[in-house]
Scaffold this motif. Structure first.
Motif, PDB file in Angstrom:
ATOM      1  N   UNK A 388      41.343  21.124  60.571  1.00 20.04           N
ATOM      2  CA  UNK A 388      42.333  20.260  59.510  1.00 20.04           C
ATOM      3  C   UNK A 388      43.086  22.019  60.696  1.00 20.04           C
ATOM      4  N   UNK A 389      43.025  22.629  62.558  1.00 12.87           N
ATOM      5  CA  UNK A 389      43.983  23.884  61.960  1.00 12.87           C
ATOM      6  C   UNK A 389      45.212  24.072  61.404  1.00 12.87           C
ATOM      7  N   UNK A 390      46.222  22.666  61.156  1.00 10.12           N
ATOM      8  CA  UNK A 390      47.189  22.077  60.938  1.00 10.12           C
ATOM      9  C   UNK A 390      47.561  22.267  59.728  1.00 10.12           C
ATOM     10  N   UNK A 391      46.533  22.024  58.998  1.00 13.12           N
ATOM     11  CA  UNK A 391      46.501  22.673  56.877  1.00 13.12           C
ATOM     12  C   UNK A 391      45.810  24.028  57.300  1.00 13.12           C
ATOM     13  N   UNK A 392      45.156  24.752  58.132  1.00 12.66           N
ATOM     14  CA  UNK A 392      45.148  25.889  57.740  1.00 12.66           C
ATOM     15  C   UNK A 392      46.137  26.944  57.807  1.00 12.66           C
ATOM     16  N   UNK A 393      46.743  26.606  58.985  1.00 17.85           N
ATOM     17  CA  UNK A 393      48.194  27.160  59.664  1.00 17.85           C
ATOM     18  C   UNK A 393      49.222  27.666  58.425  1.00 17.85           C
ATOM     19  N   UNK A 394      49.522  25.773  57.584  1.00 18.28           N
ATOM     20  CA  UNK A 394      50.039  25.652  56.690  1.00 18.28           C
ATOM     21  C   UNK A 394      49.764  26.807  55.508  1.00 18.28           C
ATOM     22  N   UNK A 395      48.664  26.423  55.321  1.00 20.57           N
ATOM     23  CA  UNK A 395      48.371  27.941  53.942  1.00 20.57           C
ATOM     24  C   UNK A 395      48.522  29.488  54.797  1.00 20.57           C
ATOM     25  N   UNK A 396      47.964  29.557  55.568  1.00 21.42           N
ATOM     26  CA  UNK A 396      48.736  30.710  56.291  1.00 21.42           C
ATOM     27  C   UNK A 396      50.231  31.094  55.870  1.00 21.42           C
ATOM     28  N   UNK A 397      50.831  30.303  56.483  1.00 18.60           N
ATOM     29  CA  UNK A 397      52.001  30.542  56.586  1.00 18.60           C
ATOM     30  C   UNK A 397      52.734  30.219  55.065  1.00 18.60           C
ATOM     31  N   UNK A 398      51.893  30.055  53.752  1.00 14.70           N
ATOM     32  CA  UNK A 398      52.095  30.265  52.443  1.00 14.70           C
ATOM     33  C   UNK A 398      51.913  30.827  51.976  1.00 14.70           C
ATOM     34  N   UNK A 399      50.568  32.103  52.476  1.00 15.82           N
ATOM     35  CA  UNK A 399      50.238  33.327  51.995  1.00 15.82           C
ATOM     36  C   UNK A 399      51.224  34.229  52.706  1.00 15.82           C
ATOM     37  N   UNK A 400      51.545  34.241  53.911  1.00 16.51           N
ATOM     38  CA  UNK A 400      52.492  35.002  54.263  1.00 16.51           C
ATOM     39  C   UNK A 400      53.913  35.562  53.427  1.00 16.51           C
ATOM     40  N   UNK A 401      54.463  34.105  53.357  1.00 21.29           N
ATOM     41  CA  UNK A 401      55.352  33.756  52.351  1.00 21.29           C
ATOM     42  C   UNK A 401      55.167  34.433  51.190  1.00 21.29           C
ATOM     43  N   UNK A 402      53.956  34.360  50.501  1.00 23.34           N
ATOM     44  CA  UNK A 402      53.721  34.534  49.610  1.00 23.34           C
ATOM     45  C   UNK A 402      53.528  36.274  49.401  1.00 23.34           C
ATOM     46  N   UNK A 403      53.173  36.951  50.802  1.00 25.16           N
ATOM     47  CA  UNK A 403      52.842  38.563  50.831  1.00 25.16           C
ATOM     48  C   UNK A 403      54.462  39.205  50.921  1.00 25.16           C
ATOM     49  N   UNK A 404      55.009  38.688  51.738  1.00 27.72           N
ATOM     50  CA  UNK A 404      56.868  39.113  51.529  1.00 27.72           C
ATOM     51  C   UNK A 404      57.603  38.871  51.260  1.00 27.72           C
ATOM     52  N   UNK A 405      57.166  37.670  49.939  1.00 25.76           N
ATOM     53  CA  UNK A 405      58.056  38.130  48.515  1.00 25.76           C
ATOM     54  C   UNK A 405      57.583  38.498  47.442  1.00 25.76           C
ATOM     55  N   UNK A 406      56.179  39.376  46.909  1.00 27.11           N
ATOM     56  CA  UNK A 406      56.161  39.885  46.545  1.00 27.11           C
ATOM     57  C   UNK A 406      56.327  41.746  47.432  1.00 27.11           C
ATOM     58  N   UNK A 407      56.103  41.675  48.099  1.00 23.68           N
ATOM     59  CA  UNK A 407      57.040  42.581  49.028  1.00 23.68           C
ATOM     60  C   UNK A 407      58.299  43.006  49.269  1.00 23.68           C
ATOM     61  N   UNK A 408      58.971  41.931  49.210  1.00 26.91           N
ATOM     62  CA  UNK A 408      60.439  42.471  48.491  1.00 26.91           C
ATOM     63  C   UNK A 408      60.473  42.666  46.411  1.00 26.91           C
ATOM     64  N   UNK A 409      59.769  42.170  46.439  1.00 19.79           N
ATOM     65  CA  UNK A 409      60.437  42.720  44.584  1.00 19.79           C
ATOM     66  C   UNK A 409      58.591  43.573  44.822  1.00 19.79           C
ATOM     67  N   UNK A 410      58.380  44.086  45.312  1.00 21.19           N
ATOM     68  CA  UNK A 410      57.771  45.439  45.082  1.00 21.19           C
ATOM     69  C   UNK A 410      58.485  46.599  45.292  1.00 21.19           C
ATOM     70  N   UNK A 411      59.885  46.198  46.788  1.00 14.89           N
ATOM     71  CA  UNK A 411      60.154  47.107  47.192  1.00 14.89           C
ATOM     72  C   UNK A 411      61.973  47.499  45.785  1.00 14.89           C
TER      73      UNK A 411
END
Length: 422
Positions: A388-411
């Motif tokens: 189910x590559x579509x679901x895997x891609x959406x989970x990966x996208x949410x993980x990427x967004x979460x990391x970027x948000x935390x990176x902004x908070x860290x900054x």
């Protein structure tokens, strides 16, 4: 000969061209030369980093298989209203028959069934069963009765509702699944409580990654401090012990922790021998979050020590000696003088460890059990097992967004300018 003004400013070059245009041309030439120098690296980054991310973002919303496999059905079903409580009329089944004949000939109906089976269990077998019966259907119709005789699920409103819902070329279904939600008769709604898993795994992944980062910092800071304070020859010898895990396979190190942490393992045996715990009270440190934290802290510890050491090595010991000479005790000199200068190393090490830990899946899979796995384990499962590559891609996208948000908070809190590697 170049022209000049009365105040001595040069207006043209020796060949008569305007000086401003000549300077602009030279500047463009320098920029082009610099671009040519970095072009190989830029192309490499685009191919190996940017392109996979773009492909992941596209796969998380792409849903062209329904409209490509059943084009006539997709058009015919637009006018059907699920609120009627009945299956579509004969015209829709005629379109379905025409599409299925082509799909069975091209053997694409099974792929469509597998795709829709992610949304409703049983649709995969429905398309397979109908595909075997399609050649025996009477071309003259009526087709609705023939499809119902092939499988009664063609009379279910839920089956046609799934087809209608996922007929567009793009869908939000994968992201809804990633948020433990779905589209029901009344719009978007959460799944039943016993089916919600992904948001819980996201929270666990972030929590354990933070715990692992803090554990690496608490263990790595004293080690880096010691290495920076020792003579160069001694610190270089001890640095080999820090780098030694890199020379060993990740699977070997993880398997070693399985031996050490199990209830009949080395650590429990030692604690029983030392009368710290009883034989009946052996600690459960494997196949849970404890095992994940211990094993991943060991694996990622060098990524915390190396940035800390490289920054601490640049801190002059005269600063601490000056603070002590002015009346500060050891703790005050360390906390007020030395520690602030080591913050850039803490920032670099924390970012490295956190980013690496949040994407780990091998170690949690081997030592985490059911309570210590990360969201990355589910992503790997959907890529390699469920496909189910579509679901895997959406989970990966949410993980990427979460990391970027935390990176902004860290900054905002620490400042990305304070992150240094020495």
């Amino acid at each position: 000969m170049s022209d000049t003004t009365q105040d001595g400013q040069v207006l043209t070059t020796q060949d008569g061209k305007p000086l401003k245009a000549a300077l602009a041309k030279a500047l463009r030439r320098e920029k082009l030369r610099a671009l040519m120098l970095i072009a190989p690296l830029l192309i490499f980054v685009l191919i190996t980093f940017v392109a996979p991310i773009v492909d992941m973002l596209f796969r998380s919303v792409e849903n062209g298989i329904v409209s490509e496999t059943l084009p006539e059905t997709v058009v015919a079903i637009r006018e059907w209203d699920p609120a009627s409580g009945e299956a579509p009329d004969e015209a829709v089944f005629v379109a379905l028959y025409n599409d299925m004949v082509i799909a069975v000939a091209e053997k694409t109906h099974t792929r469509l069934g597998s795709r829709l089976n992610y949304e409703q269990s049983g649709i995969s077998s429905l398309f397979r069963k109908t595909g075997r019966r399609i050649k025996r259907m009477d071309e003259g119709g009526p087709f609705k009765d023939q499809f119902l005789s092939a499988d009664k699920k063609w009379g279910d409103v839920a089956t046609w509702q799934v087809l209608q819902q996922f007929s567009p070329s793009y869908t939000d279904g994968y992201f809804l699944n990633a948020f433990d939600a779905k589209r029901g008769a009344e719009g978007i709604e959460l799944k039943p409580a016993d089916e919600r898993i992904y948001m819980f795994l996201f929270g666990r992944t972030l929590f354990l990654s933070i715990v692992i980062t803090v554990s690496c910092l608490l263990l790595g800071y004293p080690i880096a401090f010691l290495l920076a304070a020792l003579p160069l020859r001694t610190s270089n010898l001890l640095m080999i012990l820090v780098l030694l895990p890199f020379w060993t396979s990740l699977l070997v190190r993880t398997s070693a922790w399985k031996v050490l942490l199990q209830q009949q393992g080395v650590i429990n045996d030692f604690l029983v021998w030392a009368n710290i715990i009883s034989d009946s009270g052996r600690l459960v440190m494997i196949n849970n979050q404890t095992g994940t934290i211990i094993a991943m802290t060991h694996i990622l510890l060098p990524f915390m020590i190396l940035p800390l050491y490289s920054v601490m090595k640049t801190i002059s010991p005269t600063y601490v000696r000056a603070a002590k000479s002015l009346g500060a005790n050891d703790w005050t000199a360390f906390w007020r003088v030395y520690f602030p200068q080591s913050v850039p190393g803490i920032g670099a090490g924390a970012v490295l460890v956190f980013i690496l830990s949040i994407g780990y899946y091998i170690t949690p899979e081997l030592v985490g059990g059911t309570s210590g796995i990360f969201i990355s384990n589910r992503i790997a499962y959907h890529i390699s097992s469920s496909l189910n590559w579509g679901l895997a891609a959406s989970l990966g996208t949410l993980l990427l967004v979460a990391v970027l948000v935390l990176f902004v908070v860290y900054d905002k809190i620490v400042g990305i300018d304070n992150v240094k590697l020495g």
